[in-house]
Design a protein around this motif. Structure first.
Motif, PDB file in Angstrom:
ATOM      1  N   UNK A  16       0.731  -1.074  -0.083  1.00 49.34           N
ATOM      2  CA  UNK A  16       0.030  -0.134   0.116  1.00 49.34           C
ATOM      3  C   UNK A  16       0.826   1.379  -0.054  1.00 49.34           C
ATOM      4  N   UNK A  17       2.053   0.927   0.365  1.00 50.82           N
ATOM      5  CA  UNK A  17       3.057   2.340   0.429  1.00 50.82           C
ATOM      6  C   UNK A  17       3.753   2.680  -0.953  1.00 50.82           C
ATOM      7  N   UNK A  18       4.011   3.940  -0.803  1.00 48.29           N
ATOM      8  CA  UNK A  18       4.888   4.293  -2.087  1.00 48.29           C
ATOM      9  C   UNK A  18       6.250   3.658  -2.387  1.00 48.29           C
ATOM     10  N   UNK A  19       6.365   3.245  -3.708  1.00 40.56           N
ATOM     11  CA  UNK A  19       7.885   2.636  -3.960  1.00 40.56           C
ATOM     12  C   UNK A  19       8.633   3.476  -4.645  1.00 40.56           C
ATOM     13  N   UNK A  20       7.897   4.371  -5.531  1.00 40.69           N
ATOM     14  CA  UNK A  20       9.003   5.281  -6.415  1.00 40.69           C
ATOM     15  C   UNK A  20       8.083   6.421  -6.380  1.00 40.69           C
ATOM     16  N   UNK A  21       8.937   7.702  -6.542  1.00 38.70           N
ATOM     17  CA  UNK A  21       8.519   8.786  -6.784  1.00 38.70           C
ATOM     18  C   UNK A  21       9.375   9.492  -7.938  1.00 38.70           C
ATOM     19  N   UNK A  22       8.902  10.006  -8.846  1.00 37.49           N
ATOM     20  CA  UNK A  22       9.659  10.354 -10.096  1.00 37.49           C
ATOM     21  C   UNK A  22       9.045  11.596 -10.711  1.00 37.49           C
ATOM     22  N   UNK A  23       9.613  12.882 -10.808  1.00 38.05           N
ATOM     23  CA  UNK A  23       8.645  14.134 -11.114  1.00 38.05           C
ATOM     24  C   UNK A  23       7.206  14.139 -10.314  1.00 38.05           C
ATOM     25  N   UNK A  24       6.134  13.996 -10.919  1.00 40.06           N
ATOM     26  CA  UNK A  24       4.727  14.024 -10.410  1.00 40.06           C
ATOM     27  C   UNK A  24       4.187  12.665 -10.435  1.00 40.06           C
ATOM     28  N   UNK A  25       5.135  11.805 -10.682  1.00 41.08           N
ATOM     29  CA  UNK A  25       4.390  10.331 -10.687  1.00 41.08           C
ATOM     30  C   UNK A  25       4.842   9.610  -9.762  1.00 41.08           C
ATOM     31  N   UNK A  26       3.860   8.780  -8.875  1.00 48.90           N
ATOM     32  CA  UNK A  26       4.080   8.198  -7.898  1.00 48.90           C
ATOM     33  C   UNK A  26       3.576   6.602  -7.988  1.00 48.90           C
ATOM     34  N   UNK A 243      10.268  18.778  -0.941  1.00 46.60           N
ATOM     35  CA  UNK A 243       8.893  18.380  -1.458  1.00 46.60           C
ATOM     36  C   UNK A 243       8.469  17.226  -0.870  1.00 46.60           C
ATOM     37  N   UNK A 244       9.394  16.263  -1.014  1.00 42.64           N
ATOM     38  CA  UNK A 244       9.246  14.752  -0.589  1.00 42.64           C
ATOM     39  C   UNK A 244       9.662  14.398   0.865  1.00 42.64           C
ATOM     40  N   UNK A 245       9.994  15.288   1.387  1.00 44.34           N
ATOM     41  CA  UNK A 245      10.487  15.031   2.955  1.00 44.34           C
ATOM     42  C   UNK A 245      11.498  13.778   2.965  1.00 44.34           C
ATOM     43  N   UNK A 246      12.458  13.876   2.052  1.00 48.37           N
ATOM     44  CA  UNK A 246      13.463  12.963   2.104  1.00 48.37           C
ATOM     45  C   UNK A 246      14.255  12.824   3.451  1.00 48.37           C
ATOM     46  N   UNK A 247      14.479  11.533   3.801  1.00 50.17           N
ATOM     47  CA  UNK A 247      15.167  11.262   4.922  1.00 50.17           C
ATOM     48  C   UNK A 247      16.343  10.581   4.851  1.00 50.17           C
TER      49      UNK A 247
END
Length: 517
Positions: A16-26, A243-247
């Motif tokens: 159910x969780x985000x695997x990849x974020x690229x530009x505006x695509x999730x 934007x993506x709260x990268x940790x």
């Protein structure tokens, strides 16, 4: 051990969780888990067979990460090509590996005709977002039209990927890495560098590098989230973190320095980052001190490794960046052996040296490569009695901390990229006015080291520094080309007739504590 275990676990536990974020695509892990078997089947439908080599020339993206696992799912061998290399260099890799297929994105689709002149093939896949050029297969169409296939991934010591690295012989060498290499490295990465299912990791290092691919595999095994930058750019990195709260981030020291000195640095909120791994070249102490001061929420971890060991082999945890229980000056070290890796310092005969004595770093463990593709002699020279001889000179202290002091191999590291002087010398020598040359690394405040060519011209020839540099740009990647050219009547020779590079280097390294920067 098989690479697809990382994906199947992520889908099972994090669907159910985000695997990849690229530009505006999730995409979620469930979506990636549905797409990869279809892509694998699409690649096989093109006629690719188990064991075939599949090259990819592309910038970082969510699709690239899917392709890693689709290739493994179809039991293909991935061959990532260097986005910074000149076309002749990548043609060599295509030919050397005998690639049966090629995947390109928008940034490299225009190079396909030139690439195929040197290595004809009819299986070319376009995985960009622009319209698919004529004669290529569309990445998304392959996924849409092909039913999923069962996982036919190889396992254990079977070949999984070939990663090309610069060569001392003047040609790149294909490092053969197995499924066991990648899974062992992934487990090591999770244990040593704190990856978890809550990690939101930003890919800034190229995925053609093990510095990019190894964390991609480890993060998938952990079930974290991939935040993909096409390539490193300070502003893109700032925006993605905010934007993506990268940790979690990984940078070579040059990238850190560029960010710290960027005029927009103060405009962005970078406080979400908890961990920053740095490596690929030594970091100047002033840069590290500035980073610690300006980014107080970040914990810095140094990593040392090489393609031949599936990346991470030595690590310096955050707490050792400060004086403490093990005494002062530990942050000058590369660190200690990572989990599951044996490291020692040896003499030319492979015998372990006493603590504090400089020698060569040797590594043993499940991460050590299978060997160099089609180069048995080079393999035998590198792996002796099970130990990978790295070519890096170092010493180990009484606590097991390793400090790198020099390079046994004739290699320059500029901006985190390995540059073998022989490759550059071959390019310089190809100029008709050049009689002899030697390429050395000299200290550089921005890049760590800069490539310098010392050239002696043929009698009666006249050529400018810029002409030599421009000539090299037609043959090799930009980052390998000399930044300086020095002309001499003759180069210093040893009694055996070899050019004495130590004599050429000496004036530039006077006053330095070590012969790398």
């Amino acid at each position: 051990m098989q690479l697809t275990q990382a994906l199947t676990r992520a889908v099972q536990t994090r669907h159910r969780f985000a695997a990849t974020l690229y530009n505006d695509r999730q995409r979620s892990w469930a979506e990636v888990g549905e797409r990869v078997p279809r892509l694998a089947a699409g690649l096989r439908a093109l006629g690719l067979q188990p064991g075939d080599r599949l090259a990819v020339l592309a910038f970082n993206s969510d699709n690239y990460i899917e392709l890693f696992f689709a290739a493994a799912w179809a039991n293909l061998v991935i061959v990532p090509l260097n986005t910074r290399w000149a076309i002749p260099e990548n043609v060599y890799s295509l030919q050397d590996a005998g690639c049966a297929g090629l995947v390109v994105d928008d940034g490299f689709a225009a190079q396909v005709p030139e690439l195929l002149k040197g290595h004809p093939m009819d299986r070319v896949v376009h995985m960009g977002d622009a319209p698919t050029p004529a004669g290529m297969q569309a990445y998304e169409a392959l996924i849409a039209r092909t039913p999923p296939m069962a996982d036919e991934c190889g396992r254990d010591d079977e070949l999984c990927g070939i990663y090309y690295t610069g060569g001392t012989t003047g040609h790149p060498k294909g490092v053969m890495l197995s499924h066991k290499n990648f899974i062992a490295a992934s487990i090591n990465w999770i244990a040593t560098l704190h990856f978890s299912d809550e990690t939101r990791y930003m890919h800034s290092a190229g995925l053609f590098h093990l510095a990019g691919a190894s964390p991609a595999f480890a993060l998938t095994l952990a079930g974290g989230t991939h935040v993909c930058l096409p390539k490193f750019d300070a502003v893109l990195a700032f925006e993605a973190i905010q934007t993506h709260r990268v940790n979690y981030v990984l940078f070579v020291p040059t990238m850190i320095n560029m960010m710290l000195n960027h005029p927009d640095f103060e405009r962005y909120d970078l406080s979400s980052v908890r961990y920053c791994e740095y490596g690929a070249s030594p970091i100047p102490d002033a840069v590290l001190a500035a980073a610690i001061a300006k980014l107080p929420s970040w914990e810095f971890i140094q990593g040392y490794g090489m393609t031949e060991t599936a990346a991470l082999t030595v690590s310096l945890p955050w707490r050792f960046h400060f004086d403490g229980e093990h005494g002062p000056h530990k942050r000058q070290a590369a660190g200690r052996a990572a989990y599951g890796v044996d490291v020692k310092i040896v003499d030319p005969d492979g015998q372990e040296l006493p603590r504090g004595t400089p020698g060569e770093i040797a590594v043993r463990g499940a991460q050590v490569m299978l060997g160099y593709w089609n180069k048995p002699e080079a393999t035998a020279a590198a792996i002796r009695d099970g130990w990978m001889h790295t070519g890096d000179g170092a010493w180990m202290d009484e606590d097991g901390f390793i400090t790198i002091v020099d390079r046994v191999k004739d290699m320059i590291i500029s901006g985190g990229e390995n540059i073998y002087s022989r490759e550059v010398e071959n390019a310089v020598h190809a100029h008709p006015a050049v009689r002899e040359c030697a390429v050395i690394g000299v200290p550089d405040e921005k890049w760590g080291e800069a490539v310098m060519a010392v050239v002696a011209l043929k009698d009666g020839q006249r050529v400018s520094e810029q002409e030599i540099i421009d000539h090299c740009h037609t043959l090799i990647a930009n980052y390998k080309c000399p930044r300086q050219v020095v002309f001499r009547e003759a180069l210093p020779l040893s009694g055996a007739g070899k050019i004495m590079k130590n004599v050429l280097r000496e004036p530039y390294w006077q006053g330095k504590k070590r012969s790398v920067n």
